[in-house]
Each structure stands twice: as C-alpha cells, then as structure tokens.
Scaffold this motif. Structure first.
Motif, PDB file in Angstrom:
ATOM      1  N   ILE A  17      11.349  -4.153   0.511  1.00  0.00           N
ATOM      2  CA  ILE A  17       9.870  -3.623  -0.181  1.00  0.00           C
ATOM      3  C   ILE A  17       8.738  -4.777   0.114  1.00  0.00           C
ATOM      4  N   PRO A  18       9.296  -5.404  -0.152  1.00  0.00           N
ATOM      5  CA  PRO A  18       8.204  -7.592  -0.637  1.00  0.00           C
ATOM      6  C   PRO A  18       7.380  -7.483   1.266  1.00  0.00           C
ATOM      7  N   ARG A  19       7.970  -7.297   2.009  1.00  0.00           N
ATOM      8  CA  ARG A  19       7.553  -7.482   2.937  1.00  0.00           C
ATOM      9  C   ARG A  19       6.588  -6.316   3.900  1.00  0.00           C
ATOM     10  N   LEU A  20       7.635  -5.121   3.651  1.00  0.00           N
ATOM     11  CA  LEU A  20       6.970  -3.606   3.583  1.00  0.00           C
ATOM     12  C   LEU A  20       4.885  -3.752   2.899  1.00  0.00           C
ATOM     13  N   ARG A  21       5.021  -4.576   1.415  1.00  0.00           N
ATOM     14  CA  ARG A  21       4.086  -4.254   0.793  1.00  0.00           C
ATOM     15  C   ARG A  21       3.287  -5.588   1.414  1.00  0.00           C
ATOM     16  N   ARG A  22       3.364  -6.621   2.325  1.00  0.00           N
ATOM     17  CA  ARG A  22       2.212  -7.319   2.836  1.00  0.00           C
ATOM     18  C   ARG A  22       1.871  -6.662   4.028  1.00  0.00           C
ATOM     19  N   PHE A  23       3.135  -6.171   4.615  1.00  0.00           N
ATOM     20  CA  PHE A  23       2.400  -5.863   6.293  1.00  0.00           C
ATOM     21  C   PHE A  23       1.100  -4.634   5.380  1.00  0.00           C
ATOM     22  N   ALA A  24       1.294  -3.652   4.518  1.00  0.00           N
ATOM     23  CA  ALA A  24       1.191  -2.485   4.149  1.00  0.00           C
ATOM     24  C   ALA A  24      -0.829  -3.179   3.984  1.00  0.00           C
ATOM     25  N   ARG A  25      -0.464  -4.196   3.039  1.00  0.00           N
ATOM     26  CA  ARG A  25      -1.744  -4.494   2.533  1.00  0.00           C
ATOM     27  C   ARG A  25      -2.870  -5.451   3.803  1.00  0.00           C
ATOM     28  N   SER A  26      -2.044  -5.687   4.471  1.00  0.00           N
ATOM     29  CA  SER A  26      -2.851  -5.986   6.307  1.00  0.00           C
ATOM     30  C   SER A  26      -3.316  -5.064   6.594  1.00  0.00           C
ATOM     31  N   LEU A  27      -3.198  -4.165   5.860  1.00  0.00           N
ATOM     32  CA  LEU A  27      -3.661  -2.845   6.830  1.00  0.00           C
ATOM     33  C   LEU A  27      -4.694  -2.188   5.624  1.00  0.00           C
ATOM     34  N   VAL A  28      -4.517  -2.194   4.470  1.00  0.00           N
ATOM     35  CA  VAL A  28      -5.373  -0.984   3.944  1.00  0.00           C
ATOM     36  C   VAL A  28      -5.771  -2.876   2.663  1.00  0.00           C
ATOM     37  N   ALA A  29      -7.178  -3.072   2.708  1.00  0.00           N
ATOM     38  CA  ALA A  29      -7.561  -3.592   1.961  1.00  0.00           C
ATOM     39  C   ALA A  29      -7.147  -3.638   0.486  1.00  0.00           C
ATOM     40  N   GLU A  30      -7.246  -2.197  -0.353  1.00  0.00           N
ATOM     41  CA  GLU A  30      -6.698  -1.707  -1.556  1.00  0.00           C
ATOM     42  C   GLU A  30      -5.451  -1.925  -1.889  1.00  0.00           C
ATOM     43  N   PRO A  31      -4.972  -2.535  -3.322  1.00  0.00           N
ATOM     44  CA  PRO A  31      -3.713  -3.011  -3.263  1.00  0.00           C
ATOM     45  C   PRO A  31      -3.023  -1.472  -3.401  1.00  0.00           C
ATOM     46  N   ALA A  32      -3.953  -1.109  -4.690  1.00  0.00           N
ATOM     47  CA  ALA A  32      -2.982   0.452  -4.610  1.00  0.00           C
ATOM     48  C   ALA A  32      -2.529   1.525  -3.858  1.00  0.00           C
ATOM     49  N   ALA A  33      -4.155   1.677  -2.433  1.00  0.00           N
ATOM     50  CA  ALA A  33      -3.508   1.959  -1.896  1.00  0.00           C
ATOM     51  C   ALA A  33      -2.226   1.582  -0.445  1.00  0.00           C
ATOM     52  N   ALA A  34      -1.854   0.463  -0.850  1.00  0.00           N
ATOM     53  CA  ALA A  34      -1.082  -0.061   0.099  1.00  0.00           C
ATOM     54  C   ALA A  34      -0.038  -0.152  -0.184  1.00  0.00           C
ATOM     55  N   ASP A  35       0.620   0.081  -1.396  1.00  0.00           N
ATOM     56  CA  ASP A  35       1.682   0.743  -2.847  1.00  0.00           C
ATOM     57  C   ASP A  35       1.633   2.315  -1.976  1.00  0.00           C
ATOM     58  N   ASP A  36       0.500   2.619  -2.221  1.00  0.00           N
ATOM     59  CA  ASP A  36       0.904   4.416  -1.824  1.00  0.00           C
ATOM     60  C   ASP A  36       1.462   3.893  -0.269  1.00  0.00           C
ATOM     61  N   LEU A  37       0.719   3.580   0.037  1.00  0.00           N
ATOM     62  CA  LEU A  37       1.458   3.711   1.776  1.00  0.00           C
ATOM     63  C   LEU A  37       3.348   2.956   2.074  1.00  0.00           C
ATOM     64  N   VAL A  38       3.680   2.306   0.925  1.00  0.00           N
ATOM     65  CA  VAL A  38       4.289   1.886   0.404  1.00  0.00           C
ATOM     66  C   VAL A  38       5.424   2.925   0.150  1.00  0.00           C
ATOM     67  N   GLN A  39       5.281   3.381  -0.663  1.00  0.00           N
ATOM     68  CA  GLN A  39       6.146   4.313  -1.512  1.00  0.00           C
ATOM     69  C   GLN A  39       6.059   5.419  -0.216  1.00  0.00           C
ATOM     70  N   SER A  40       4.654   6.202   0.219  1.00  0.00           N
ATOM     71  CA  SER A  40       5.274   7.521   1.104  1.00  0.00           C
ATOM     72  C   SER A  40       6.062   6.740   2.065  1.00  0.00           C
ATOM     73  N   THR A  41       6.388   5.746   3.159  1.00  0.00           N
ATOM     74  CA  THR A  41       6.672   5.145   4.110  1.00  0.00           C
ATOM     75  C   THR A  41       8.025   5.165   3.421  1.00  0.00           C
ATOM     76  N   LEU A  42       8.966   4.920   1.893  1.00  0.00           N
ATOM     77  CA  LEU A  42      10.061   4.658   1.613  1.00  0.00           C
ATOM     78  C   LEU A  42      10.544   6.763   1.580  1.00  0.00           C
ATOM     79  N   GLU A  43      10.232   6.749   1.379  1.00  0.00           N
ATOM     80  CA  GLU A  43      10.304   8.633   0.713  1.00  0.00           C
ATOM     81  C   GLU A  43      10.276   9.169   1.809  1.00  0.00           C
ATOM     82  N   ARG A  44       9.529   8.613   3.143  1.00  0.00           N
ATOM     83  CA  ARG A  44       9.706   9.482   4.482  1.00  0.00           C
ATOM     84  C   ARG A  44      10.957   8.761   4.811  1.00  0.00           C
ATOM     85  N   ALA A  45      11.264   7.677   4.583  1.00  0.00           N
ATOM     86  CA  ALA A  45      12.960   7.455   4.722  1.00  0.00           C
ATOM     87  C   ALA A  45      13.936   7.549   4.655  1.00  0.00           C
ATOM     88  N   LEU A  46      13.460   7.662   3.049  1.00  0.00           N
ATOM     89  CA  LEU A  46      15.147   8.447   2.386  1.00  0.00           C
ATOM     90  C   LEU A  46      15.177  10.020   2.835  1.00  0.00           C
TER      91      LEU A  46
END
Length: 176
Positions: A17-46
């Motif tokens: 998760i920390p690695r995914l957050r770091r990658f998401a934050r490099s793609l998306v400037a807004e931290p909340a949007a990056a967390d949403d991106l990680v959450q949707s990624t984990l939901e899809r993965a699960l």
C-alpha cells in the motif's frame, strides 16, 4: 520476497500500500485523489484477483499496472465529461446566450438529429465518447473503412447544415 509478492493476502497488501500510494501521488497531484485511486485499485484487485495473469508477473507489478490503468481510465472519463460540459456551458457565466446563439445551437442539434441513425451513432461514439475508429468499428460491428466513410459523410452533412446548404443526399447513379 518475490514469493511473498505473488500472493494476495493482508500482510502482502499492507507492504504494498505505501508503494501504491507513492506511485499514485506521482500520477495525481492531489493526495485525496491519489488515495481514491489506490482504494479503487485495491477494490479491483480483491474483486478480480482470480483473473490475474500467471506468467511470472509479481503481485506488485500486477497492482501497479491495475493502478495505472485505473488512472488512465479516470483521466479519459474526466476529459470526456469536460468536453460534454463545455457543450452546455456558457462562455461568460453572468451572460445569457443571445437568441442567435440559442438558434444556432438548436439548429446544430436538429442537424445531428436529422442524420441517419448509423451516422449519428458513429459521430457520437467518435466525437463525444472519444473512441478510436477501430473501437467504434468493433462496437458497431462494421469494417473500419465503413467507419471512416460514414464519419466523413456525417461531418460533411453537418457542415452543409451549418452553412445553410441542403445536405447532399446520395442518389442513384445511372450506369451505362
């Protein structure tokens, strides 16, 4: 550690998760949007983890590819909605559109409605939805050459309507 990165369990996800957050934050400037991106990624993965490709791909690589695809899909969706919103937006918010602007907009919509259904559907898929010609051909089940010719005719008809000309209707030709 490679073996641990091939299993989809809580401990492994906790490490990633920390690695995914770091990658998401490099793609998306807004931290909340990056967390949403990680959450949707984990939901899809699960929810779709069983569809994961075998072929030696680690869980980490697979999750990063899912995250990137989610990012691209969201970017395309946002771009598409901005384009649609611009169709209905007024240039100056405090300014009401003039009667001429309203008339022109209604004439363009009427021109679009006057096109044959296959041309109208194709024009909407390519121009509004942003599909590539090949994707539109697959959606409609027609060859890509047909897509290009129908799209050309639809655009030509819309231009003719915009120029107050009668659209050229394909007629029967006499062959000798």
């Amino acid at each position: 550690m490679t073996d641990a990165l091939t299993r989809l369990d809580d401990r492994t996800l906790g490490e990633l998760i920390p690695r995914l957050r770091r990658f998401a934050r490099s793609l998306v400037a807004e931290p909340a949007a990056a967390d949403d991106l990680v959450q949707s990624t984990l939901e899809r993965a699960l929810s779709r983890g069983d569809s994961r490709r075998g072929g030696g791909e680690t869980l980490q690589a697979w999750l990063f590819s899912v995250l990137y695809r989610q990012f691209v899909d969201e970017y395309r969706r946002a771009t598409r909605w901005k384009r649609i919103a611009r169709l209905f937006a007024v240039d100056n918010e405090g300014q009401v559109p003039t009667p001429e602007q309203v008339f022109d907009a209604r004439a363009e919509l009427a021109g679009l409605a006057g096109l044959p259904a296959e041309q109208r559907a194709l024009l909407l898929l390519v121009s509004v939805e942003g599909l590539a010609y090949r994707e539109a051909a697959a959606v409609l089940g027609i060859p890509i050459g047909t897509v290009m010719s129908r799209l050309s005719r639809a655009r030509q008809a819309l231009r003719a309507i915009g120029d107050d000309e009668a659209p050229a209707k394909p007629g029967l030709r006499m062959l000798r």
